[in-house]
Write an enzyme that holds these catalytic residues in place. Structure first.
Site, PDB file in Angstrom:
ATOM      1  N   GLU A   1      44.227 -37.392  30.554  1.00 52.69           N
ATOM      2  CA  GLU A   1      44.168 -36.796  29.204  1.00 52.69           C
ATOM      3  C   GLU A   1      44.092 -38.176  28.196  1.00 52.69           C
ATOM      4  O   GLU A   1      44.761 -38.192  27.060  1.00 52.69           O
ATOM      5  CB  GLU A   1      45.357 -36.027  28.997  1.00 52.69           C
ATOM      6  CG  GLU A   1      45.451 -34.844  29.567  1.00 52.69           C
ATOM      7  CD  GLU A   1      46.705 -33.932  29.313  1.00 52.69           C
ATOM      8  OE1 GLU A   1      47.244 -33.829  28.136  1.00 52.69           O
ATOM      9  OE2 GLU A   1      47.174 -33.145  30.326  1.00 52.69           O
TER      10      GLU A   1
ATOM     11  N   GLU B   1      54.438 -31.652  33.124  1.00 53.50           N
ATOM     12  CA  GLU B   1      55.564 -32.073  32.096  1.00 53.50           C
ATOM     13  C   GLU B   1      56.800 -31.291  32.775  1.00 53.50           C
ATOM     14  O   GLU B   1      57.631 -31.031  32.059  1.00 53.50           O
ATOM     15  CB  GLU B   1      55.323 -31.849  30.733  1.00 53.50           C
ATOM     16  CG  GLU B   1      54.099 -32.362  30.445  1.00 53.50           C
ATOM     17  CD  GLU B   1      53.587 -31.966  29.056  1.00 53.50           C
ATOM     18  OE1 GLU B   1      54.444 -31.206  28.231  1.00 53.50           O
ATOM     19  OE2 GLU B   1      52.522 -32.175  28.557  1.00 53.50           O
TER      20      GLU B   1
ATOM     21  N   ASN C   1      51.442 -33.799  36.710  1.00 53.94           N
ATOM     22  CA  ASN C   1      50.658 -34.307  35.654  1.00 53.94           C
ATOM     23  C   ASN C   1      51.747 -34.471  34.489  1.00 53.94           C
ATOM     24  O   ASN C   1      52.557 -33.585  34.399  1.00 53.94           O
ATOM     25  CB  ASN C   1      49.474 -33.311  35.210  1.00 53.94           C
ATOM     26  CG  ASN C   1      48.867 -34.016  34.013  1.00 53.94           C
ATOM     27  OD1 ASN C   1      48.362 -35.125  34.142  1.00 53.94           O
ATOM     28  ND2 ASN C   1      48.432 -33.334  33.127  1.00 53.94           N
TER      29      ASN C   1
ATOM     30  N   HIS D   1      48.479 -40.387  26.713  1.00 54.91           N
ATOM     31  CA  HIS D   1      48.096 -40.165  25.173  1.00 54.91           C
ATOM     32  C   HIS D   1      48.572 -41.544  24.655  1.00 54.91           C
ATOM     33  O   HIS D   1      49.970 -41.568  24.523  1.00 54.91           O
ATOM     34  CB  HIS D   1      48.749 -38.955  24.723  1.00 54.91           C
ATOM     35  CG  HIS D   1      48.177 -37.737  25.447  1.00 54.91           C
ATOM     36  ND1 HIS D   1      46.952 -37.314  24.931  1.00 54.91           N
ATOM     37  CD2 HIS D   1      48.494 -36.760  26.121  1.00 54.91           C
ATOM     38  CE1 HIS D   1      46.750 -36.262  25.720  1.00 54.91           C
ATOM     39  NE2 HIS D   1      47.771 -35.713  26.500  1.00 54.91           N
TER      40      HIS D   1
HETATM   41  O1  9MR Z   1      45.022 -29.872  23.210  1.00 60.56           O
HETATM   42  C1  9MR Z   1      45.771 -28.898  23.439  1.00 60.56           C
HETATM   43  C2  9MR Z   1      46.252 -28.262  22.063  1.00 60.56           C
HETATM   44  O2  9MR Z   1      44.610 -27.710  21.586  1.00 60.56           O
HETATM   45  C3  9MR Z   1      47.139 -27.292  22.446  1.00 60.56           C
HETATM   46  O3  9MR Z   1      47.568 -26.650  20.994  1.00 60.56           O
HETATM   47  C4  9MR Z   1      48.421 -27.711  22.950  1.00 60.56           C
HETATM   48  C5  9MR Z   1      49.594 -26.718  22.989  1.00 60.56           C
HETATM   49  O4  9MR Z   1      50.788 -27.479  23.353  1.00 60.56           O
HETATM   50  O5  9MR Z   1      48.219 -28.484  23.988  1.00 60.56           O
HETATM   51  C6  9MR Z   1      47.330 -29.496  23.947  1.00 60.56           C
HETATM   52  O6  9MR Z   1      46.866 -30.090  25.184  1.00 60.56           O
HETATM   53  C7  9MR Z   1      48.144 -30.811  25.853  1.00 60.56           C
HETATM   54  C8  9MR Z   1      48.013 -30.596  27.314  1.00 60.56           C
HETATM   55  O7  9MR Z   1      47.636 -29.087  27.782  1.00 60.56           O
HETATM   56  C9  9MR Z   1      49.119 -30.885  28.204  1.00 60.56           C
HETATM   57  N1  9MR Z   1      49.459 -32.460  27.590  1.00 60.56           N
HETATM   58  C10 9MR Z   1      49.468 -32.790  26.207  1.00 60.56           C
HETATM   59  C11 9MR Z   1      48.442 -32.103  25.463  1.00 60.56           C
HETATM   60  C12 9MR Z   1      48.361 -32.448  24.082  1.00 60.56           C
HETATM   61  O8  9MR Z   1      49.436 -31.759  23.532  1.00 60.56           O
END
Ligand code: 9MR
Length: 360
Positions: free
Chosen positions: A281, A175, A216, A252
């Protein structure tokens, strides 16, 4: 063969069922010889042959994000994961704030548990993620530019080295652009300048030359400012000889928004740069409660994602961000939304699963 099977609708479905039950047919012709145990194991008298798991429907890696806690504590969760998926991604356990909350003090427990699971069960692993503007430890904020550069290099080297040869693909940077296609205003960008991304890839490659290295991001499934910025960056990095091997599309989605226009052709343009592409994801959320109609729309979205990856020869992975509604980030983030995964909270396949698995 597997791709062909997917494209042959009902014929493919029949072939797959026969393949799945090929071992049973012989036994079924001679039931008198079967002991009670073998009869049960072989499915004699069972209502329906077992479905072919997702991982056996395709040459691509089929993955799920996982939490070490669920893997360790929930046998049913672990069992369905093991049956259905060929790859796992640590949902949080390999993020910097989890691994090194205090400078120099590492906690490998969650990451190691996921690696142990993968070794014991023959799963491929996607590493997620080395540098991200979220979930990095707060001690980074106090460092000077040169200290931060050393810390990033040390972090990448330490983590990638630890699992060298065992992690198929790393999300090296996550990101890094905003929705306008501008470099995101993170501490890395502010203090290290534009060159930090190329350096991150070089350091990761030095630490594990066999790992595929990815950039990513989310909301990149269609042509927009962000996906164009990533496209330009990947092209430029490749021209400079920077070791970047893939582009991850988080994907997502929500059924409250239309399916990303031109999804497949957008992924294809990245593949045409000479890199792999991966759906890293995927999930498809909805406003609760789930209804038959919403679940059907969700099934349409999942099917389109799956088919897009199948249709692109350089699409190598279809990973969902969790596989069951029992463990999903969505309800914690989007109030009133959820039901985003392929399996429900009781681990029953949902219509979306049945849509992408013709043997279900
Ligand atoms: O699923 C993850 C969640 O448990 C965490 O709290 C969060 C923190 O920002 O990150 C989520 O995973 C993210 C991933 O690492 C990067 N892309 C977006 C995902 C969903 O927020």
């Amino acid at each position: 063969m597997l791709r062909a099977l997917r494209n042959h609708g009902r014929l493919g479905r029949l072939c797959a069922v026969l393949t799945a039950s090929a071992g049973l047919l012989t036994l079924q012709t001679a039931p008198a010889l079967a002991t009670p145990d073998t009869a049960e194991a072989s499915g004699v008298g069972a209502q329906a042959p077992a479905r072919t798991p997702l991982k056996d429907l395709t040459d691509n890696y089929v993955g799920s994000a996982v939490a070490a806690s669920a893997l360790g504590n929930e046998g049913d969760y672990r069992s369905v994961l093991t049956d259905e998926f060929s790859s796992v991604t640590a949902e949080n356990a390999m993020k910097w704030s989890v691994l090194e909350p205090n400078r120099g003090q590492y906690d490998w427990s969650g990451a190691d548990a996921i690696m142990d699971y993968a070794r014991q069960n023959g799963k491929s692993v996607r590493g997620h993620t080395l540098v991200w503007h979220k979930q990095h430890p707060s001690w980074l904020n106090n460092l000077s530019a040169s200290e931060l550069r050393s810390a990033v290099k040390n972090h990448i080297t330490t983590v990638v080295n630890r699992y060298e040869g065992e992690i198929r693909a790393w999300d090296v940077v996550n990101e890094v652009f905003d929705s306008n296609g501008i470099r995101r205003d993170s501490i890395f960008q502010r203090k290290l300048g534009d060159g930090w991304i190329a350096d991150a890839f070089r350091w990761a490659h030095q630490a594990d030359p066999s790992a595929k290295l990815y950039i990513n991001d989310y909301n990149t499934g269609w042509v927009n400012d962000k996906s164009n910025a990533i496209y330009d960056l990947v092209r430029s990095l490749r021209q400079q000889g920077v070791p970047i091997h893939g582009v991850g599309f988080q994907t997502h989605l929500s059924i409250d928004y239309s399916f990303p226009g031109g999804y497949q052709s957008n992924l294809q343009r990245f593949a045409d740069l000479g890199v792999d592409v991966a759906i890293t994801e995927a999930d498809v959320r909805m406003t609760l409660p789930a209804t038959d109609s919403k679940l059907t729309t969700q099934a349409d979205y999942y099917e389109r994602l799956w088919n897009a990856c199948e249709a692109i020869s350089r699409c190598v992975e279809f990973t969902t961000w969790g596989y069951t509604d029992r463990h999903s980030w969505v309800p914690n983030t989007f109030e009133g939304q959820g039901a985003a995964c392929l399996f429900d909270e009781s681990l029953n396949p949902k219509p979306a699963y049945n849509r992408i698995n013709p043997t279900a």
